[in-house]
Design an enzyme around this catalytic site. Structure first.
Site, PDB file in Angstrom:
ATOM      1  N   ALA A 125       0.837  -1.201   0.000  1.00  0.00           N
ATOM      2  CA  ALA A 125       0.000   0.000   0.000  1.00  0.00           C
ATOM      3  C   ALA A 125       0.870   1.248   0.000  1.00  0.00           C
ATOM      4  O   ALA A 125       1.360   1.673   1.028  1.00  0.00           O
ATOM      5  CB  ALA A 125      -0.923  -0.018   1.210  1.00  0.00           C
ATOM      6  N   MET A 126       1.046   1.786  -1.197  1.00  0.00           N
ATOM      7  CA  MET A 126       1.794   3.042  -1.367  1.00  0.00           C
ATOM      8  C   MET A 126       0.813   4.185  -1.613  1.00  0.00           C
ATOM      9  O   MET A 126       0.832   5.206  -0.941  1.00  0.00           O
ATOM     10  CB  MET A 126       2.740   2.939  -2.570  1.00  0.00           C
ATOM     11  N   THR A 127      -0.045   3.980  -2.621  1.00  0.00           N
ATOM     12  CA  THR A 127      -0.896   5.056  -3.134  1.00  0.00           C
ATOM     13  C   THR A 127      -1.948   5.515  -2.141  1.00  0.00           C
ATOM     14  O   THR A 127      -2.550   4.706  -1.435  1.00  0.00           O
ATOM     15  CB  THR A 127      -1.576   4.579  -4.442  1.00  0.00           C
ATOM     16  N   GLY A 130      -4.501  11.319  -2.127  1.00  0.00           N
ATOM     17  CA  GLY A 130      -3.819  12.568  -2.483  1.00  0.00           C
ATOM     18  C   GLY A 130      -2.418  12.396  -3.021  1.00  0.00           C
ATOM     19  O   GLY A 130      -1.741  13.388  -3.303  1.00  0.00           O
ATOM     20  N   PHE A 157      -6.583   2.079  -4.174  1.00  0.00           N
ATOM     21  CA  PHE A 157      -6.183   1.306  -5.363  1.00  0.00           C
ATOM     22  C   PHE A 157      -5.290   0.118  -4.988  1.00  0.00           C
ATOM     23  O   PHE A 157      -4.372  -0.222  -5.744  1.00  0.00           O
ATOM     24  CB  PHE A 157      -5.417   2.175  -6.382  1.00  0.00           C
ATOM     25  N   GLU A 245       9.244  -4.911  -9.927  1.00  0.00           N
ATOM     26  CA  GLU A 245       7.805  -4.703 -10.148  1.00  0.00           C
ATOM     27  C   GLU A 245       7.575  -4.290 -11.604  1.00  0.00           C
ATOM     28  O   GLU A 245       6.687  -4.794 -12.284  1.00  0.00           O
ATOM     29  CB  GLU A 245       7.291  -3.623  -9.180  1.00  0.00           C
ATOM     30  N   ARG A 246       8.397  -3.359 -12.086  1.00  0.00           N
ATOM     31  CA  ARG A 246       8.221  -2.869 -13.465  1.00  0.00           C
ATOM     32  C   ARG A 246       8.545  -3.952 -14.485  1.00  0.00           C
ATOM     33  O   ARG A 246       7.884  -4.053 -15.529  1.00  0.00           O
ATOM     34  CB  ARG A 246       9.077  -1.614 -13.661  1.00  0.00           C
TER      35      ARG A 246
HETATM   36  C1  LIG Z   1      -5.939  -1.354 -10.902  1.00  0.00           C
HETATM   37  C2  LIG Z   1      -4.929  -0.618 -10.103  1.00  0.00           C
HETATM   38  C3  LIG Z   1      -4.140  -1.318  -9.184  1.00  0.00           C
HETATM   39  C4  LIG Z   1      -3.224  -0.640  -8.396  1.00  0.00           C
HETATM   40  N1  LIG Z   1      -2.519  -1.326  -7.439  1.00  0.00           N
HETATM   41  C5  LIG Z   1      -1.771  -0.634  -6.543  1.00  0.00           C
HETATM   42  C6  LIG Z   1      -1.186  -1.286  -5.430  1.00  0.00           C
HETATM   43  O1  LIG Z   1      -1.303  -2.507  -5.260  1.00  0.00           O
HETATM   44  N2  LIG Z   1      -0.501  -0.544  -4.529  1.00  0.00           N
HETATM   45  C7  LIG Z   1      -0.357   0.800  -4.677  1.00  0.00           C
HETATM   46  O2  LIG Z   1       0.258   1.413  -3.830  1.00  0.00           O
HETATM   47  N3  LIG Z   1      -0.890   1.452  -5.738  1.00  0.00           N
HETATM   48  C8  LIG Z   1      -1.594   0.766  -6.662  1.00  0.00           C
HETATM   49  N4  LIG Z   1      -2.162   1.417  -7.733  1.00  0.00           N
HETATM   50  C9  LIG Z   1      -1.975   2.851  -7.858  1.00  0.00           C
HETATM   51  C10 LIG Z   1      -1.093   3.265  -9.023  1.00  0.00           C
HETATM   52  O3  LIG Z   1       0.235   2.919  -8.789  1.00  0.00           O
HETATM   53  C11 LIG Z   1      -1.308   4.774  -9.226  1.00  0.00           C
HETATM   54  O4  LIG Z   1      -2.617   4.950  -9.743  1.00  0.00           O
HETATM   55  C12 LIG Z   1      -0.273   5.375 -10.158  1.00  0.00           C
HETATM   56  O5  LIG Z   1       0.995   5.387  -9.553  1.00  0.00           O
HETATM   57  C13 LIG Z   1      -0.627   6.819 -10.559  1.00  0.00           C
HETATM   58  O6  LIG Z   1      -0.947   7.586  -9.441  1.00  0.00           O
HETATM   59  P1  LIG Z   1      -2.320   8.437  -9.416  1.00  0.00           P
HETATM   60  O7  LIG Z   1      -3.421   7.528  -9.774  1.00  0.00           O
HETATM   61  O8  LIG Z   1      -2.391   9.164  -8.146  1.00  0.00           O
HETATM   62  O9  LIG Z   1      -2.163   9.465 -10.608  1.00  0.00           O
HETATM   63  P2  LIG Z   1      -1.466  10.903 -10.537  1.00  0.00           P
HETATM   64  O10 LIG Z   1      -0.166  10.800  -9.837  1.00  0.00           O
HETATM   65  O11 LIG Z   1      -2.466  11.863 -10.034  1.00  0.00           O
HETATM   66  O12 LIG Z   1      -1.200  11.176 -12.084  1.00  0.00           O
HETATM   67  C14 LIG Z   1      -2.211  11.599 -13.002  1.00  0.00           C
HETATM   68  C15 LIG Z   1      -1.569  11.778 -14.370  1.00  0.00           C
HETATM   69  O13 LIG Z   1      -0.520  12.747 -14.295  1.00  0.00           O
HETATM   70  C16 LIG Z   1       0.702  12.194 -14.767  1.00  0.00           C
HETATM   71  N5  LIG Z   1       1.830  12.717 -14.032  1.00  0.00           N
HETATM   72  C17 LIG Z   1       2.008  12.743 -12.667  1.00  0.00           C
HETATM   73  N6  LIG Z   1       3.196  13.267 -12.363  1.00  0.00           N
HETATM   74  C18 LIG Z   1       3.814  13.570 -13.539  1.00  0.00           C
HETATM   75  C19 LIG Z   1       5.086  14.134 -13.898  1.00  0.00           C
HETATM   76  N7  LIG Z   1       5.982  14.477 -12.980  1.00  0.00           N
HETATM   77  N8  LIG Z   1       5.362  14.311 -15.200  1.00  0.00           N
HETATM   78  C20 LIG Z   1       4.462  13.942 -16.167  1.00  0.00           C
HETATM   79  N9  LIG Z   1       3.261  13.413 -15.888  1.00  0.00           N
HETATM   80  C21 LIG Z   1       2.933  13.220 -14.598  1.00  0.00           C
HETATM   81  C22 LIG Z   1       0.544  10.689 -14.549  1.00  0.00           C
HETATM   82  O14 LIG Z   1       1.428   9.958 -15.372  1.00  0.00           O
HETATM   83  C23 LIG Z   1      -0.901  10.485 -14.880  1.00  0.00           C
HETATM   84  O15 LIG Z   1      -1.057  10.383 -16.261  1.00  0.00           O
HETATM   85  C24 LIG Z   1      -3.051   0.758  -8.573  1.00  0.00           C
HETATM   86  C25 LIG Z   1      -3.810   1.445  -9.512  1.00  0.00           C
HETATM   87  C26 LIG Z   1      -4.734   0.780 -10.265  1.00  0.00           C
HETATM   88  C27 LIG Z   1      -5.557   1.560 -11.255  1.00  0.00           C
END
Ligand SMILES: Cc1cc2nc3c(=O)[nH]c(=O)nc-3n(C[C@H](O)[C@H](O)[C@H](O)COP(=O)(O)OP(=O)(O)OC[C@H]3O[C@@H](n4cnc5c(N)ncnc54)[C@H](O)[C@@H]3O)c2cc1C
Length: 382
Positions: A125-127, A130, A157, A245-246
């Site tokens: 759980a990272m995300t 906010g 998420f 992970e990647r």
């Molecule tokens: C199905 C699913 C499973 C997931 N599983 C996990 C999990 O197990 N654990 C966990 O911790 N998270 C999980 N996540 C979360 C996921 O890692 C995040 O959704 C992702 O890192 C993007 O963060 P955000 O949604 O807050 O988007 P934001 O950070 O708000 O980004 C929105 C948009 O802005 C862009 N953006 C942001 N910063 C920049 C920058 N500096 N330069 C250019 N573009 C930028 C992004 O690329 C994106 O297109 C999951 C998400 C989904 C949808």
């Protein structure tokens, strides 16, 4: 697609037995799991019984001590069944490695055997609502209080969120730290600890059988003995482990592309229009040839990347390239394959429809593709 050059006879046998297992215990049930929006815990237990959960774990902690080549095989075969099985890869190759790499012997004894049998299901759980890409900006806090940490905050998420029994939670242990990433730690929070509740199972566009959810921590008392590694070093641990992970996400995307091409090739050979198979039109052929070429390139790139990863080389730039390029490619292939299916491709009973829903998320999670490009640019000195 041909096998990787690093696969040997024992890997082939492992793949065969996994395939057989999945054909019996996952393929027939998968549609129902998608409708139920969860994979039953009994499936996890069966995976454990068969040795398909965390086979890399050392034998003294219940594992088989196998190398990353087996993880590649598991990742590929699970993805072939369907992307909702991604939670198994997350458990095997993403979450459990934090315990293996940074846990104490006592923690390994406490947690790893259950992770191998499937009694324990892990999540990371990272995300937060906010903070996603801007991970250093999380606001979940863990304040030391004697032998415990008091945790407050919310995560969202989270893959395996509902099924998980053990969650590696990224917390702020020093909210005043500058730069911010220096105040981050990893805490194992177990199901049942008072103050830890699971939120709703999120309603997603795809990955319907994957139980993605919110997690809440309200004055949650977590033993300090659950701290993984050193306090305030969490960000460094994440940066190290996010590479695998990647890679795992890139491998899944490549497999999805291969599967979509195979499915579509079969379709265009049998479907006819104007008295001829769809596959005999030049446009169809060119599209399919372009996809096959990209898939070949992806396979070669992954092959050398997996070898570099196993050799312990720095793969940060290349894995970021693979993650963004292979997931973007899979997304493009999903659209083109759906188009070649005509109206049938838009019908749920055709596999391509599900792939079309499931594929785009790989460009978002595990660090969005834009974030991958910022990492590469930085490493290019930009
Ligand atoms: C199905 C699913 C499973 C997931 N599983 C996990 C999990 O197990 N654990 C966990 O911790 N998270 C999980 N996540 C979360 C996921 O890692 C995040 O959704 C992702 O890192 C993007 O963060 P955000 O949604 O807050 O988007 P934001 O950070 O708000 O980004 C929105 C948009 O802005 C862009 N953006 C942001 N910063 C920049 C920058 N500096 N330069 C250019 N573009 C930028 C992004 O690329 C994106 O297109 C999951 C998400 C989904 C949808």
């Amino acid at each position: 697609m041909g096998k990787y050059r690093f696969e040997e006879e024992e890997h082939e046998l492992f793949r065969k037995s996994l395939k057989k297992f999945l054909e019996k215990e996952a393929v027939p049930q998968y549609d129902q799991w998608e409708k139920d929006h969860i994979i039953p815990k009994s499936f996890w237990k069966r995976m454990g019984e068969m040795g398909f959960l965390c086979p890399q774990v050392e034998e003294q902690y219940g594992g088989l001590g196998l190398d990353f080549r087996y993880a590649v095989i598991i990742g590929e075969e699970m993805e072939r069944v369907g992307t909702s099985l991604t939670g198994v890869g997350l458990h095997n190759d993403i979450t459990v490695p934090y315990i293996e790499a940074y846990g104490t012997d006592e923690q390994k004894q406490r947690w790893l055997p259950g992770c191998v049998t499937g009694e324990y299901i892990t999540a990371i759980a990272m995300t937060e609502p906010g903070a996603g890409s801007d991970l250093a900006n999380i606001s979940t806090t863990a304040v030391r209080d004697g032998d415990n940490y008091i945790v407050n905050g919310q995560k969202t998420f989270i893959t395996n969120g509902i099924n998980s029994t053990h969650v590696v939670v990224v917390v702020k242990t020093d909210p005043k730290a500058e730069p911010k990433h220096r105040g981050i730690s990893l805490l194992m929070i177990e199901e049942g600890i008072p103050g830890f509740t699971k939120g709703r199972k999120l309603d997603k566009v795809g990955l319907h059988a994957q139980d993605t959810s919110e997690l809440y921590f309200e004055d949650c008392v977590v033993p300090a003995a659950n701290l993984i590694g050193d306090e305030n070093k969490g960000f460094t641990y994440l940066m190290e482990k996010l590479q695998q992970e990647r890679l795992v996400v890139a491998i899944a995307a490549q497999t999805a592309s291969e599967d979509m091409l195979e499915t579509t090739l079969d379709y265009v050979k049998s479907r006819k229009a104007f008295g001829k198979p769809i596959g005999s039109f030049q446009n169809s052929q060119f599209k399919l040839v372009e996809m096959a070429t990209e898939i070949e390139l992806g396979h070669s790139f992954l092959e050398s990347l997996i070898e570099d990863h196993m050799a312990g080389k720095d793969i940060v730039s290349k894995v970021s390239m693979a993650k963004y390029w292979l997931t973007d490619t899979a997304k493009k292939i999903a659209g083109e394959c759906m188009q070649l299916h005509g109206g049938y491709g838009y019908m749920e009973e055709y596999k391509i429809a599900r792939r079309y829903r499931d594929t785009p998320v790989a460009a978002i999670y595990a660090g969005s593709n834009e974030i991958m490009k910022t990492i590469i640019a930085k490493r290019m000195g930009l």
